[in-house]
Design a protein around this motif. Sequence first.
Motif, short mmCIF file in Angstrom:
data_model
loop_
_atom_site.label_atom_id
_atom_site.label_comp_id
_atom_site.label_asym_id
_atom_site.label_seq_id
_atom_site.Cartn_x
_atom_site.Cartn_y
_atom_site.Cartn_z
N LEU A 122 0.50 3.88 -3.04
CA LEU A 122 -0.11 5.18 -2.81
C LEU A 122 0.89 6.32 -2.84
O LEU A 122 0.51 7.46 -3.12
CB LEU A 122 -0.85 5.17 -1.47
CG LEU A 122 -2.02 4.19 -1.34
CD1 LEU A 122 -2.68 4.31 0.02
CD2 LEU A 122 -3.04 4.42 -2.45
N HIS A 180 -10.31 -1.15 1.57
CA HIS A 180 -10.33 -2.03 0.40
C HIS A 180 -9.40 -3.22 0.59
O HIS A 180 -9.74 -4.36 0.24
CB HIS A 180 -9.93 -1.23 -0.84
CG HIS A 180 -9.91 -2.04 -2.11
ND1 HIS A 180 -11.05 -2.65 -2.62
CD2 HIS A 180 -8.90 -2.35 -2.96
CE1 HIS A 180 -10.73 -3.28 -3.73
NE2 HIS A 180 -9.43 -3.13 -3.94
N LEU A 191 0.83 -1.21 0.00
CA LEU A 191 0.00 0.00 0.00
C LEU A 191 0.86 1.26 0.00
O LEU A 191 0.58 2.22 -0.73
CB LEU A 191 -0.92 0.00 1.22
CG LEU A 191 -2.20 -0.84 1.15
CD1 LEU A 191 -2.96 -0.75 2.46
CD2 LEU A 191 -3.08 -0.39 0.00
N GLU A 224 -8.15 3.06 0.99
CA GLU A 224 -7.38 1.92 0.49
C GLU A 224 -7.19 0.85 1.55
O GLU A 224 -7.13 -0.33 1.23
CB GLU A 224 -6.02 2.40 -0.03
CG GLU A 224 -6.10 3.30 -1.24
CD GLU A 224 -6.80 2.63 -2.41
OE1 GLU A 224 -6.55 1.43 -2.64
OE2 GLU A 224 -7.61 3.29 -3.09
#
Length: 874
Positions: A350, A373, A346, A370
């Motif tokens: 990101l 998710h 992540l 996120e």
Amino acid sequence: MIKTPPFPMLRIQLGEDDQQHRYRVLSESALSLVEGKTKSWETLTRTGSFWHPEYGRFQITHDVLRKLIENFDSGTYGQDVFIDVGHKPENGSAGEILKLRLDGNKLRALIEWSPLGIDAVRNKGFSYFSVDYTENFVDNENRNEHGPLLFGAGLVVRPHVKNLDRVVLAESDTGPLSIHERLARQLSQTDGNTTMWKELLKAMRKALAEKKLGENLQTQFVQLAEKMLEGIKDEAKAKLIISSVQSGAIQLSEEFEKAGKGGSFTIKLDEDFAGLSDPDSGGTGDNKDKPKTLSESDVKRILKEAADAETEKARQLQETRDNKKKVLTEAIEGAEGLDDSVKGSLKKELSELITPEMSDDQIKALAEREIKHANEQATARKLSEMGFPVNTPAGRVQVSNASASEATRLQSLQHEQLRGTSAYLNGEIRLAEDKKLPLFAKEVLKVFDAQFGDKITNAVRTLSEGGPTNMNHVDLPVGFQREVIREALSDLNVLQLVSTFVDPSATVATQIPYEERQTGGVRHDGIVFERGSIPKAGVRQRMHTAYINAVKLAIDVSNEVMHFSKSAGINWDAWARNLASASRLMREILCRRIANEMQRAADAYQAQAKADETVTLDGGVYKTDEFPIVREKRVFDLQGNQIGDAMNPIKVTDNGNGLTAYDGSDKQPAGTYYAIASYNLGYVVLVSEKGQAKSAAGTVKISYSYATNVKKVDSDVPADTKKEVHLNNLIQAIGSRKAILSGERFVQPNFLLMSPTLNDTCTNAEQFTFQARRDGSDTSNDGDLTRVKAIPAFGTNAPGIDLGDERILMGQRGVTSYTVAKPWMMSEPVEARDEHGNLTGAKESYGEEYNAIDTPPALYGRFTSVLFYSFSNR
């Protein structure tokens, strides 16, 4: 005649008789293969930086493409490289890659097309390639790293890497090439160092025009920027250079304006950048004595100031971006329920989206979205691994534990009845308590329970309430299948010696993790003087690919087992007998495979090859000069296709004719076959297709590998020695092999594996008598061997194991791995018939388990063995 696609186009006749002077003419339209031709150069991929939802950010650089070509040319992969349609190699080859080359920023391949590939491109719309490659290929023989390697490519409709050339089946290069002017302009926009930054230069010219710089001066500064951009590949550096030149140009213009020096100027683009001069400085008029020039130091100063300003601006921008990324990192690290690998993915994904203009609240909101998710994906993945069909959840996912409780209830109902059967009272089934069940067995049962939750619930209802009989029901009771797994794994002692995994996601292969110790190169006890090179040592995490195979076993099931109407209607004695038989067969198969794999790995370590050894018949067998023989290893996929070459192959010839190994199926063609009667003693026999002994037609020769990682002990007792005293030699041999493992290979052995017969033989050694017993060598209350030289001893409980009654295997637990991809499950039963085709009042079914049993080659040295045999009888 060049064959064209189905749209109007000029047809050009090219002579076939003079290849040396043959030309190809390219326009903007695509060419296609000449009738009968099957080769063409096509674009596979290109350089760039890309994002993939599964792999994250990855880059294809020129270095990567060059290494792909280098490994292709050197044959690193060890096989030909093919393309397929839709990444489905099982459907056949669409073509073979013959050559690779680098064409600007593109990887091009010369392809020999198959009819499948030509049809896919011409008639089915497969217009692009998607490459299959690895950034660091590790061969499966020596475990060497080779860098980027191309496995193949697939014809696709939607490639992940965009802006690729379409596959046009244009015929291969055969001579000089003439390019249409308009096509040349199109090509020039994709290659070169300066045209790469065309849009940036265009924006710079526009900015200079807005500052009222004349076109001539704009052009000169653009040329200066182009010169400075030569060889630059990094976009950030390119932007910094262009910004510096642009700022310098504006400052120079302002300096001249302040000095009252209008007009046009010329930039001298020499190596040292001498400065600016006025081409009209020698003319007449008011400006005659005012040359429009700046000194070299002025120009350098102004450009340096502009560059410094841009550098400071870039530094501040980077500092702001780093601070923003720190906010993102803190938000992700604070998330609960995510493992470190997901958090790292992540952060990497990101961070590419963070801009200096974003507020902290915006960054936190992005991270929270996120993270949510990622949690949903983790939940879905966990459900999938447990066997639940998973769709994208629309709301909150809740996992019920009903199947686990129902499975426990079903087990309790069954055990209550089975404990009264003769099979249980005679010890044929164990019905072990849950607390004594191995953890691995629990994990396998968990996967089974998740996949058959509904059937388990129905079985509980039927047993506890006496549900109605369903005569159309032909499923084998789910409780019986579950109990076979439980019973087999609860009494499989060899599982204590291996690493066990449950991998429901595995299909063709699974990855086995292992640790490789690095001790080489550590000199002077790790002492390093100032500025000396520091040696590397420690533990590296490695992965070994093991291929999944299906273990299948047919079982004859009586109608009593099938009659699942109510508790009182079930013949539990018949149920228990079938359970004992099925679980015993499953246990024996697994025990034999695991034990033979460990012995093969031990023997393969430092094995020596022997080629074309002539052998003669001796006592009905052919005896090799060297022994033990190393069991040959061949790796197969689920379809029976061999993967790679055989390890330690065995080759037997009779009168020069190669013989095939006897497989015991009774389905091999009539002829002569060979079989290894004893790997321990090097016995080979010749048999017919029915397994009956057969005479050789001529001279018999054998090529094989023999084990050196073994200590041989003669079991013959000398005339002047007691048997109990002589057996001490066997115990001492175990101690010598332990010393080699611990002293030379830095491995602490923690198991011995042998047959019950050899176990009993060891206990007869003198040092096991009560008076002479030494510490670290013990027997149980029943007289079974428990420890030798402080190493725990285990016995085999399956027939047909290579260890036989002569071999003691020693080593480290967890080296060999047993991975279950699909737990033991039974097929739908069918009516059983006898050899005459008559019904027998029973059902036939088969069970299957998908698993992988393998040992990483790098760990073979963690095993060794002792061979206890009769020298005189051999």
